[in-house]
Design a protein around this motif. Structure first.
Motif, PDB file in Angstrom:
ATOM      1  N   ASP A 123      13.274  -0.013  -4.000  1.00 32.82           N
ATOM      2  CA  ASP A 123      12.051  -0.798  -4.134  1.00 32.82           C
ATOM      3  C   ASP A 123      10.835   0.067  -3.836  1.00 32.82           C
ATOM      4  OD1 ASP A 123      13.466  -3.154  -4.694  1.00 32.82           O
ATOM      5  OD2 ASP A 123      13.672  -3.611  -2.556  1.00 32.82           O
ATOM      6  N   LYS A 124       9.817  -0.084  -4.653  1.00 35.93           N
ATOM      7  CA  LYS A 124       8.554   0.608  -4.393  1.00 35.93           C
ATOM      8  C   LYS A 124       7.780  -0.166  -3.327  1.00 35.93           C
ATOM      9  CE  LYS A 124       8.311   2.517  -9.013  1.00 35.93           C
ATOM     10  NZ  LYS A 124       7.614   2.560 -10.287  1.00 35.93           N
ATOM     11  N   ALA A 178       8.139  -0.254  -0.218  1.00 39.04           N
ATOM     12  CA  ALA A 178       9.004  -0.871   0.788  1.00 39.04           C
ATOM     13  C   ALA A 178       9.479   0.216   1.749  1.00 39.04           C
ATOM     14  CB  ALA A 178      10.199  -1.538   0.121  1.00 39.04           C
TER      15      ALA A 178
END
Length: 109
Positions: free
Chosen positions: A8-9, A11
């Motif tokens: 996930d970006k 995160a």
């Protein structure tokens, strides 16, 4: 053409927690893959290995937890958590789980 996968970006995460050990196996998870770079996480069970092979690019490894044995052109290196080594392109190398260990591999083509 970044090619991020399985992550996930924006995160915050702990890389070593992104994959789990599996009895009798080497587990991998690709995080980035494109023509210029590949970033992959690995979890090795004790005594599991990736046999001798060569890579088309320089491969930088950082051990995230545990202890791994890296053989590069016949030279043996024992790496512990936080230690890094570069395996040169087109040179034979192998990786072995001295104990359970996790690593991140970055290959630059």
């Amino acid at each position: 053409m970044v090619g991020y996968k399985n992550i996930d970006k924006k995160a915050k995460l702990e890389l070593r927690d992104q994959l789990t050990y599996q009895q009798g196996q080497v587990v991998s998870k690709t995080l980035v893959q494109n023509d210029a770079v590949s970033v992959t996480l690995f979890a090795f069970e004790k005594d599991e290995e990736i046999s001798t092979h060569e890579s088309g690019g320089d491969a930088m490894v950082t051990v995230l937890e545990g202890t791994g044995r890296f053989t590069i052109e016949g030279d043996v290196f024992i790496l512990h958590e936080g230690e890094t080594i570069i395996m040169p392109a087109k040179k034979p190398h192998a990786v072995y789980g001295e104990e359970r260990f996790k690593m991140i591999l970055t290959v630059v083509f």
